[in-house]
Scaffold this motif. Sequence first.
Motif, short mmCIF file in Angstrom:
data_model
loop_
_atom_site.label_atom_id
_atom_site.label_comp_id
_atom_site.label_asym_id
_atom_site.label_seq_id
_atom_site.Cartn_x
_atom_site.Cartn_y
_atom_site.Cartn_z
N ASN A 59 0.80 -1.07 -0.16
CA ASN A 59 0.00 -0.07 -0.07
C ASN A 59 0.94 1.14 0.20
O ASN A 59 0.26 2.43 0.44
CB ASN A 59 -1.10 0.10 0.98
N THR B 217 -6.33 6.74 -10.54
CA THR B 217 -6.20 5.32 -10.16
C THR B 217 -5.04 4.99 -9.22
O THR B 217 -4.20 5.70 -9.20
CB THR B 217 -6.25 4.23 -11.47
N ARG B 218 -5.13 3.98 -8.32
CA ARG B 218 -4.28 3.80 -7.54
C ARG B 218 -3.01 3.34 -8.07
O ARG B 218 -2.84 3.31 -9.28
CB ARG B 218 -4.68 2.78 -6.29
N SER B 219 -1.72 3.13 -7.30
CA SER B 219 -0.40 2.71 -7.98
C SER B 219 -0.43 1.34 -8.61
O SER B 219 0.02 0.63 -8.31
CB SER B 219 0.42 2.90 -6.95
#
Length: 279
Positions: free
Chosen positions: A44, A107-109
Amino acid sequence: MKFRSFTKAIFTLCISLCMLVASGVFASTAIAGTQGLTYDQIRNTGLANKCPDILGSSRGGRNFIPIGAGETAQISELCLEPTSFFVKEESSNKRKKPEFVASKLVTRSTSSLDFVKATVTGNSDGSLSLVETDGLDYQPITVKMPGGELVAILFTIKGYNAKTAPGVNGITTSVDFIGSTDVPTYRGSGFIDPKGRGLAIGYDSAEALPAKRNEFDNRSVKDDSTSKGTMSLQIAKLNADTGEIAGTFETEQTSDNDLGGVEPKEVLIRGVFYGKVNS
């Protein structure tokens, strides 16, 4: 007893070697900022989205991987990490041409492509041909334009077929691969829109006047055809001893067209890449 002692010694040696490999002692590459970190410390944080980089250089300065005419080499662990995104925007001034504007990844990684494989072949004129063959070669992402509009993109290197300038006779830090990519539809044929319409499943139309549907809303005519993009890989680092290459890339492709329902936008993506050449 001797057998148990021998088994224990072998087990201890294996554990020690595994720890050394995990700590990067035998690794020639590393993802920036991840040395010595555990899985829980990386999870995360976005670090897993980063591509490796070359830590050292070739001994004696031999920054050249020869590939003669008719010879082939395999590129493995090819990783592409986008760092900037641009979407072509129409200007309110009709006299001004559309231009690419910087957009933000929302958008997330999970934007990188990884474990991509390719084959490099030497040609009679000294040029090199590169063909992508396998791997995690596409990634759905979304970017936000300055005005707030969200643009869905299927970032991809699928079907990449590229070539260098003639006379290079191998891979060096001045080699550029330029070619085309296949850009599949962002949504597959099994996607159903909010009105229950789809290409392979769902309704054909959802209008009160089906005979006039094309005049009112072209979203009823679904299309999942593949478009074409262009990509260039510019090698900036090379370690001939380990076969590692790294550099920058630039790709221009179209955004999602909602299965033909909307006009796609032109997108420009830039970033860094890493790979290993196995002769």
